[in-house]
Enzyme design. Structure first.
Site, PDB file in Angstrom:
ATOM      1  N   TYR A   1       0.539  -6.750 -10.062  1.00 40.35           N
ATOM      2  CA  TYR A   1       1.331  -6.671  -8.512  1.00 40.35           C
ATOM      3  C   TYR A   1       0.197  -6.966  -7.395  1.00 40.35           C
ATOM      4  O   TYR A   1      -0.709  -6.138  -7.298  1.00 40.35           O
ATOM      5  CB  TYR A   1       2.030  -5.554  -8.373  1.00 40.35           C
ATOM      6  CG  TYR A   1       2.981  -5.593  -7.054  1.00 40.35           C
ATOM      7  CD1 TYR A   1       3.989  -6.183  -7.106  1.00 40.35           C
ATOM      8  CD2 TYR A   1       2.297  -5.260  -5.991  1.00 40.35           C
ATOM      9  CE1 TYR A   1       4.755  -6.344  -5.927  1.00 40.35           C
ATOM     10  CE2 TYR A   1       2.998  -5.190  -4.640  1.00 40.35           C
ATOM     11  CZ  TYR A   1       4.197  -5.882  -4.786  1.00 40.35           C
ATOM     12  OH  TYR A   1       4.877  -6.142  -3.639  1.00 40.35           O
TER      13      TYR A   1
ATOM     14  N   ARG B   1      -0.624   8.350  -3.913  1.00 35.48           N
ATOM     15  CA  ARG B   1      -1.199   9.214  -2.903  1.00 35.48           C
ATOM     16  C   ARG B   1      -0.045   9.827  -2.419  1.00 35.48           C
ATOM     17  O   ARG B   1       1.053  10.052  -2.711  1.00 35.48           O
ATOM     18  CB  ARG B   1      -1.953   8.620  -1.769  1.00 35.48           C
ATOM     19  CG  ARG B   1      -0.861   7.639  -1.072  1.00 35.48           C
ATOM     20  CD  ARG B   1      -1.722   6.758  -0.059  1.00 35.48           C
ATOM     21  NE  ARG B   1      -0.792   5.984   1.004  1.00 35.48           N
ATOM     22  CZ  ARG B   1      -0.600   4.724   0.601  1.00 35.48           C
ATOM     23  NH1 ARG B   1      -1.350   4.168  -0.308  1.00 35.48           N
ATOM     24  NH2 ARG B   1       0.011   3.802   1.375  1.00 35.48           N
TER      25      ARG B   1
ATOM     26  N   ARG C   1       3.798  11.771   5.597  1.00 38.48           N
ATOM     27  CA  ARG C   1       3.062  11.924   7.112  1.00 38.48           C
ATOM     28  C   ARG C   1       3.444  12.999   7.719  1.00 38.48           C
ATOM     29  O   ARG C   1       4.691  13.202   8.070  1.00 38.48           O
ATOM     30  CB  ARG C   1       3.327  10.521   7.874  1.00 38.48           C
ATOM     31  CG  ARG C   1       2.743   9.161   6.991  1.00 38.48           C
ATOM     32  CD  ARG C   1       2.994   7.886   7.854  1.00 38.48           C
ATOM     33  NE  ARG C   1       2.717   6.862   7.113  1.00 38.48           N
ATOM     34  CZ  ARG C   1       3.078   5.593   7.534  1.00 38.48           C
ATOM     35  NH1 ARG C   1       3.654   5.330   8.703  1.00 38.48           N
ATOM     36  NH2 ARG C   1       2.708   4.562   6.802  1.00 38.48           N
TER      37      ARG C   1
ATOM     38  N   ASP D   1      -0.081  -8.096  -3.225  1.00 34.87           N
ATOM     39  CA  ASP D   1       0.293  -8.305  -1.839  1.00 34.87           C
ATOM     40  C   ASP D   1      -0.101  -9.835  -1.539  1.00 34.87           C
ATOM     41  O   ASP D   1      -1.108 -10.232  -2.163  1.00 34.87           O
ATOM     42  CB  ASP D   1      -0.063  -7.148  -0.923  1.00 34.87           C
ATOM     43  CG  ASP D   1       0.777  -6.057  -1.171  1.00 34.87           C
ATOM     44  OD1 ASP D   1       1.861  -6.057  -1.613  1.00 34.87           O
ATOM     45  OD2 ASP D   1       0.382  -4.865  -0.648  1.00 34.87           O
TER      46      ASP D   1
ATOM     47  N   ARG E   1      10.063  -6.520 -14.539  1.00 33.42           N
ATOM     48  CA  ARG E   1      11.354  -6.382 -13.828  1.00 33.42           C
ATOM     49  C   ARG E   1      11.673  -7.603 -13.191  1.00 33.42           C
ATOM     50  O   ARG E   1      10.806  -8.273 -12.447  1.00 33.42           O
ATOM     51  CB  ARG E   1      11.160  -5.239 -12.938  1.00 33.42           C
ATOM     52  CG  ARG E   1      10.933  -3.826 -13.442  1.00 33.42           C
ATOM     53  CD  ARG E   1      11.762  -3.325 -14.455  1.00 33.42           C
ATOM     54  NE  ARG E   1      12.987  -2.846 -13.730  1.00 33.42           N
ATOM     55  CZ  ARG E   1      14.239  -2.344 -14.235  1.00 33.42           C
ATOM     56  NH1 ARG E   1      14.305  -2.500 -15.727  1.00 33.42           N
ATOM     57  NH2 ARG E   1      15.100  -1.807 -13.471  1.00 33.42           N
TER      58      ARG E   1
ATOM     59  N   ARG F   1      18.513  -1.409  -2.240  1.00 30.10           N
ATOM     60  CA  ARG F   1      18.478  -1.656  -0.933  1.00 30.10           C
ATOM     61  C   ARG F   1      19.321  -2.940  -0.272  1.00 30.10           C
ATOM     62  O   ARG F   1      19.644  -3.531  -1.236  1.00 30.10           O
ATOM     63  CB  ARG F   1      17.051  -1.690  -0.366  1.00 30.10           C
ATOM     64  CG  ARG F   1      16.329  -3.075  -0.953  1.00 30.10           C
ATOM     65  CD  ARG F   1      14.816  -3.096  -0.447  1.00 30.10           C
ATOM     66  NE  ARG F   1      14.190  -4.425  -0.999  1.00 30.10           N
ATOM     67  CZ  ARG F   1      13.010  -4.655  -0.708  1.00 30.10           C
ATOM     68  NH1 ARG F   1      12.199  -3.970   0.173  1.00 30.10           N
ATOM     69  NH2 ARG F   1      12.547  -5.788  -1.246  1.00 30.10           N
TER      70      ARG F   1
ATOM     71  N   GLU G   1      20.218  -5.617  -3.046  1.00 30.82           N
ATOM     72  CA  GLU G   1      19.107  -5.892  -4.134  1.00 30.82           C
ATOM     73  C   GLU G   1      19.242  -5.094  -5.487  1.00 30.82           C
ATOM     74  O   GLU G   1      19.573  -3.900  -5.402  1.00 30.82           O
ATOM     75  CB  GLU G   1      17.961  -5.787  -3.335  1.00 30.82           C
ATOM     76  CG  GLU G   1      16.565  -6.300  -4.306  1.00 30.82           C
ATOM     77  CD  GLU G   1      15.388  -6.234  -3.468  1.00 30.82           C
ATOM     78  OE1 GLU G   1      14.371  -5.622  -3.748  1.00 30.82           O
ATOM     79  OE2 GLU G   1      15.432  -6.833  -2.106  1.00 30.82           O
TER      80      GLU G   1
END
Length: 381
Positions: free
Chosen positions: A346, A171, A175, A348, A247, A277, A298
């Site tokens: 994947y 999407r 914002r 959550d 990965r 990160r 990371e």
């Protein structure tokens, strides 16, 4: 029934608990020496900081039943994920919001002005974006794409964004207000003592036996009425059709005195910075105070056979191989493949728990109805 669950992470724990409460005898095995899978947390011996051993996990959901479920096993504290990124010599707020836009372009735009401005930056020649790169350029233009998407994506996926499908960027990633909360979900928080005690509480039932440091092979399914398998789908079949692509992540742990970066997550968008990160773990528990701090640099790379798989690649070649493994799985009696690895998706944490709850319900219904439990409660493709 005598039921075996492979994997002592969220899927195995939630399914095991529900079936144990329904009167079944549950054995859970895991090859690691701890429960919790990649959600495993433990306190650093030197600093006392609660460390997310396999990278940060932040609980967020709109599913009130799942939220009430996890809160029945541990106390959750409010937590909002506010991510920063270092790119092109400056620090910005993510996801891209009105502050990011105004800072990046040196503007003082209001929401409607910012919408019009970003539309001016967009590449309107792209009418049907097919790749990640085209999707980003169409919606935010070259400036924001180069700063926040291009380098990070190359490091995260190991390929250039023009090789990735547009669907990865689902999407408009902008914002037009000053909301810097990374997630939109109604319920967001962190377990006060970490995820491992929560999962231990879920597993705390007299009909559940957990065996750690135990490697599973398909032959071990003999003697059980049903198996729920949350390991890698291709591993169950000993990779006989080939290996699905993943990965993996490498973490470079370091400690410092005081506060290292002032936030939990700092992304690095530039291509010439090798890590994606830095996470500073004490900021995931802001209700605690520690003099020292624990950080992870990371690094993302292609998973090798002995690596921990993190993210399924799910590009064209992998989907074709996945379809072949699904066919094999559907011909395997009395085994249901669950979770992120078992379904090569994947997921959550909240979705993992929801699917585990629904899978257990489906099994109990199948038992009542006298029907066969399917290989997948949720179709992987």
């Amino acid at each position: 029934m005598n039921i075996l669950l492979v994997g002592a992470g969220l899927s195995g724990a939630v399914i095991g608990r529900k079936l144990a409460e329904a009167g079944h005898t549950i054995t859970i095995v895991d090859s690691r020496d701890h429960i919790g899978g990649n959600c495993h947390t433990e306190r650093d011996a030197d600093t006392g900081v609660m460390v997310h051993v396999y990278g940060p996990h932040i609980f967020h959901t709109d599913d009130e039943e799942v939220w009430n479920y996890v809160n029945s096993f541990t106390k959750f504290m409010p937590y909002k994920n506010r991510v920063k990124t270092t790119a092109q010599g400056a620090v910005y707020s993510l996801p891209i919001n009105l502050h990011t836009i105004n800072q990046f372009y040196g503007k003082t735009l209001r929401p409607n002005e910012a919408r019009a401005f970003i539309e001016e930056q967009a590449d309107k020649s792209i009418t049907d974006p097919q790749t990640f790169e085209e999707q980003a350029l169409r919606f935010v233009g070259h400036g924001l794409y180069a700063a926040f998407f291009e380098g990070y994506t190359i490091k995260q996926w190991g390929v250039t964004p023009d090789q990735l499908p547009a669907s990865i960027l689902k999407r408009l990633p902008v914002r037009f207000n000053y909301d810097d909360n990374y997630f939109f979900h109604k319920f967001q928080g962190m377990p006060v003592e970490g995820y491992t005690p929560m999962i231990a509480a879920i597993l705390d039932h007299p009909s559940i036996t957990v065996k750690l440091g135990t490697t599973f092979t398909a032959a071990d399914a003999e003697g059980y009425d049903h198996v729920f398998y949350s390991g890698p789908l291709d591993s169950y079949f000993d990779f006989e059709l080939g290996r699905l692509g993943y990965r993996t992540l490498d973490f470079e742990k370091f400690t410092e005195d005081g506060d290292y970066q002032g936030c939990a997550v700092m992304n690095y968008g530039d291509k010439d910075v090798p890590f994606t990160r830095i996470t500073e773990h004490k900021h995931f528990a802001p209700w605690e105070t520690h003099e020292g701090t624990v950080c992870y640099r990371e690094f993302s790379r292609a998973a090798e056979p002995d690596d921990i798989p993190y993210y399924p690649i799910r590009m064209t070649d992998e989907k074709a191989l996945l379809a072949d493994y699904i066919t094999l799985a559907e011909k395997t009696p009395a085994v249901t493949f669950v979770g992120r690895l078992g379904t090569y998706r994947y997921l959550d944490m909240d979705v993992t728990i929801r699917e585990a709850m629904d899978t257990a319900d489906l099994f109990l219904k199948s038992e009542t109805d006298g029907t066969a439990m399917p290989a997948f409660a949720v179709a992987p493709l």
